[in-house]
Scaffold this motif. Structure first.
Motif, short mmCIF file in Angstrom:
data_model
loop_
_atom_site.label_atom_id
_atom_site.label_comp_id
_atom_site.label_asym_id
_atom_site.label_seq_id
_atom_site.Cartn_x
_atom_site.Cartn_y
_atom_site.Cartn_z
N SER A 74 51.52 21.55 -21.22
CA SER A 74 52.45 22.50 -20.60
C SER A 74 51.83 23.13 -19.36
O SER A 74 52.47 23.25 -18.32
N TRP A 75 50.56 23.54 -19.46
CA TRP A 75 49.89 24.16 -18.30
C TRP A 75 49.78 23.17 -17.15
O TRP A 75 49.94 23.55 -15.99
N GLN A 76 49.49 21.91 -17.48
CA GLN A 76 49.39 20.90 -16.43
C GLN A 76 50.73 20.70 -15.71
O GLN A 76 50.78 20.63 -14.48
N LEU A 77 51.79 20.63 -16.48
CA LEU A 77 53.11 20.43 -15.88
C LEU A 77 53.56 21.64 -15.07
O LEU A 77 54.09 21.51 -13.97
N LEU A 78 53.33 22.83 -15.62
CA LEU A 78 53.80 24.03 -14.95
C LEU A 78 52.97 24.39 -13.73
O LEU A 78 53.39 25.20 -12.91
N ARG A 79 51.80 23.80 -13.60
CA ARG A 79 51.02 23.97 -12.36
C ARG A 79 51.75 23.31 -11.19
O ARG A 79 51.54 23.66 -10.03
N GLU A 80 52.61 22.33 -11.51
CA GLU A 80 53.37 21.62 -10.49
C GLU A 80 54.75 22.26 -10.35
O GLU A 80 55.79 21.61 -10.41
N ILE A 81 54.76 23.59 -10.16
CA ILE A 81 56.01 24.36 -10.17
C ILE A 81 56.99 23.90 -9.11
O ILE A 81 58.20 24.00 -9.28
N ASP A 82 56.48 23.35 -8.01
CA ASP A 82 57.39 22.88 -6.95
C ASP A 82 58.09 21.58 -7.34
O ASP A 82 59.11 21.22 -6.75
N ARG A 83 57.53 20.87 -8.33
CA ARG A 83 58.12 19.59 -8.73
C ARG A 83 58.85 19.68 -10.06
O ARG A 83 59.89 19.07 -10.26
#
Length: 222
Positions: A74-83
């Motif tokens: 989840s943290w990895q995905l949400l780091r890509e908030i623009d995508r």
């Protein structure tokens, strides 16, 4: 399970046997491994020292702890908030669902603080919606434990019908009343759908919207 054959004299039901559910898969990395790589070092330090706020150990994340694999993902995905536009987290009770999004949001706010060279964050960046006041209040200790180490630079407000017009400040990180909320909206606003509707139409709440214009980037429905 029956202790004797069904129908036999003296047969009875035995005590139920409860099988443990499967354990949640830990990630290979520890919280210390993630410091500076995925999570801001200041956040990892705050999570480790959460118990020093006079609260229970429940919210402490030691550097040696391995987060669950679903938390790390989840943290990895949400780091890509623009995508990544949205993330649905479904997991069992006690599996750390709140950490999946709250740690990522706090990390994002700390990164913004760094870009702004420590200037306070005024205006709502993250809106948390809960269906019940009890659930709103249940977030207080966790938010205090993880936000207070930033000495008022990362603030939150629990906004419901019980929020007073004015109140003394107990924690640097918590906006305790409506007057302060309207004057300097914090980056994290925890509320419910009814209060959100009021906020959108009441003139006295207009300053919250005006100062949050263009800042909102997280909406959590829990």
């Amino acid at each position: 399970a029956l202790d004797h054959e069904p129908g036999a004299e003296g047969s009875f039901l035995a005590d139920p046997v409860i099988e443990a559910i499967f354990g949640w898969q830990p990630a290979d990395q520890t919280m210390g491994d993630l410091a500076g790589e995925l999570l801001h070092p200041r956040l990892v330090q705050a999570l480790e020292n959460a118990h020093t706020q006079g609260l229970a150990e429940d919210y402490r994340f030691p550097r040696r702890r391995h987060p669950y694999a679903h938390q790390l993902r989840s943290w990895q995905l949400l780091r890509e908030i623009d995508r990544v536009l949205s993330l649905l987290i479904t997991s069992g009770t006690g599996s750390g669902k709140t950490e999946c999004f709250l740690v990522a949001i706090l990390d994002d706010l700390i990164l913004e603080l760094e870009r702004r060279q420590g200037h306070p964050l005024i205006g709502v960046r993250a809106l948390f919606l809960y269906p019940l006041n009890a659930l709103i209040k249940s977030q207080q200790d966790r938010l205090v434990a993880w936000s207070e180490p930033f000495h008022g630079q990362v603030r939150f407000c629990l906004y419901n019908g019980d929020t007073p017009q004015e109140a003394p400040t107990t924690w640097q990180c918590q906006v305790p009343d409506r007057k302060t909320l309207r004057a300097e909206p914090p980056p994290i606003l925890v509320t419910n759908a009814t209060m959100l509707e009021y906020l959108l139409v009441r003139s006295e709440d207009r300053p919250i919207l005006d100062q949050s214009q263009g800042h909102l980037r997280w909406i959590v429905i829990d």
